[in-house]
Design an enzyme around this catalytic site. Sequence first.
Site, PDB file in Angstrom:
ATOM      1  N   ASP A 116      -8.311 -18.210   6.842  1.00 12.87           N
ATOM      2  CA  ASP A 116      -6.785 -17.997   7.455  1.00 12.87           C
ATOM      3  C   ASP A 116      -7.194 -17.315   8.651  1.00 12.87           C
ATOM      4  O   ASP A 116      -7.970 -17.881   9.552  1.00 12.87           O
ATOM      5  CB  ASP A 116      -6.368 -17.033   6.497  1.00 12.87           C
ATOM      6  CG  ASP A 116      -6.123 -17.322   5.080  1.00 12.87           C
ATOM      7  OD1 ASP A 116      -5.354 -18.645   5.030  1.00 12.87           O
ATOM      8  OD2 ASP A 116      -6.420 -16.827   4.177  1.00 12.87           O
ATOM      9  N   ASP A 136      -8.848 -14.936   9.612  1.00  9.57           N
ATOM     10  CA  ASP A 136      -9.895 -13.799   9.449  1.00  9.57           C
ATOM     11  C   ASP A 136     -10.982 -14.624   9.784  1.00  9.57           C
ATOM     12  O   ASP A 136     -12.118 -14.691   8.888  1.00  9.57           O
ATOM     13  CB  ASP A 136      -9.731 -13.314   8.119  1.00  9.57           C
ATOM     14  CG  ASP A 136     -10.485 -12.265   7.899  1.00  9.57           C
ATOM     15  OD1 ASP A 136     -11.280 -11.584   8.897  1.00  9.57           O
ATOM     16  OD2 ASP A 136     -11.019 -11.771   6.988  1.00  9.57           O
ATOM     17  N   ASP A 158     -16.135 -12.527   3.859  1.00 12.58           N
ATOM     18  CA  ASP A 158     -15.481 -11.049   3.809  1.00 12.58           C
ATOM     19  C   ASP A 158     -14.635 -11.032   2.985  1.00 12.58           C
ATOM     20  O   ASP A 158     -13.837  -9.893   2.914  1.00 12.58           O
ATOM     21  CB  ASP A 158     -14.765 -10.800   5.596  1.00 12.58           C
ATOM     22  CG  ASP A 158     -13.607 -11.714   5.707  1.00 12.58           C
ATOM     23  OD1 ASP A 158     -13.197 -12.506   5.054  1.00 12.58           O
ATOM     24  OD2 ASP A 158     -12.823 -11.230   6.483  1.00 12.58           O
TER      25      ASP A 158
END
Length: 457
Positions: free
Chosen positions: A15, A17, A318
């Site tokens: 996304d 990120d 992450d």
Amino acid sequence: KASDFQSSLGFANPDLDPTLACRQRGYGFTESRRLIYNSFAQFLVKEKGYDKELLTVTPEDWDFCCKGLALDLEDGNFIKLADNGTVLRTRASHGTKMMAPEALAEEYGGKEWKHFMSDAGMACRSGKYYFYDNYFDLPGALLCARVVDSLSKRNNGQKTFDFWKDIVAGIQHNYKMSAFKENCGIYFPEIKRDPGRYLHTCPESVKKWLQQLKNAGKILLLITSSHSDYCRLLCEYILGNDFTDLFDIVITNALKPGFFSHSPSQRPFWTLENDEEQEALPSLDKPGWYSQGNAVHLYELLKKMTGKNEPKVVYFGDSMHSDIFPARHYSNWETVLILEELRGDRDAKPEESEPLEKKGKYEGQKAKPLNALSKKWGSFFIDSVSGLENTEDSLFYTWSCKRISTYSTIAIPSIEAIAELPLDYRFSRFSSSSSKTAGYYPNPPLILSNNETLTTK
């Protein structure tokens, strides 16, 4: 050490990120988190008739956001878990309102949370609960908590809730596969209109590091759950128009964690033409840009490309739910967790000042960075359980902290933190025989360093 990985280095890019992006103000800070929040809030208010108060967010409201929370979708409670699945101290709320110790004791009473199972059996997403484990999700946590507040107020202390279907409808409206192409919703049109407001370019040191790895004969992979058109926009802005030269294999719409857990028959690779899926493939025979897919067929291709029966893979990501846990548990890859909390307690800096004309109604007062310590929820890594009468509280690892040392090879604050190290640098790693802080680079969180001997429940 990086030079030991004879074949492949994979990077997650979920996304907005980007694991490879420089987060000068942290992911989701200020502009991005407001955009994500508004994309849902506007939908709920305009399409589903929710209270307009949801559209107004103060800087203080953002303190509610904390990774590692679980939302019980039926009762509207947010909880923070200890490593054995019990609810920590006063770390539970109904909506945004923290529960009093008496109410918490009555509701949870030191018992294992009703939905808790072993790590392998406990998904972060289900029809009964939702875990918030990455920065893209956190604005949604605040919104859901405020929805519970609003419904409780409107319906005289409502006890059970059914708003999640409206959240899912908001996801579909804003983030469906065709949304980027069709300019649907709020999120994608705004990203396309002004990407520089939400994205930061990748540091030169990271680009050089990627090229170093490539020159050393490593196969570089990019695996993202974003769709092809959105991935292309992100990577061109972050890495440059020639970003495809850095990666041997790009996989979009990977639908992680299913990419790792599903069989090839359930999740084949698809060819792409003009960012549209064309043909399902019975196997993966050559490097390139693909959609969907599975880790089994990818690994077969890596064997073919490297000429090795067991090529080693190190995977950077992450999200514990989408990246680290499934890559380790299902594929037995080495995993590097990008953990911004490692920056939060050592070198957190104030956010950069913005021109007044860019500030919203409440932006004169700065909101906290999302990786900073939450006053409501405390540390991401450890917390306390109230002791018996006349005894001190005991400190325990959180469930989130336990998963880091269980499923990550190492944890780092950013790729930039290791980009200038030599490729043969030897990292200390997490293992069952080492301390729970061994794999944190360059340093463990201060709160763990200062409390090395903790109770294990």
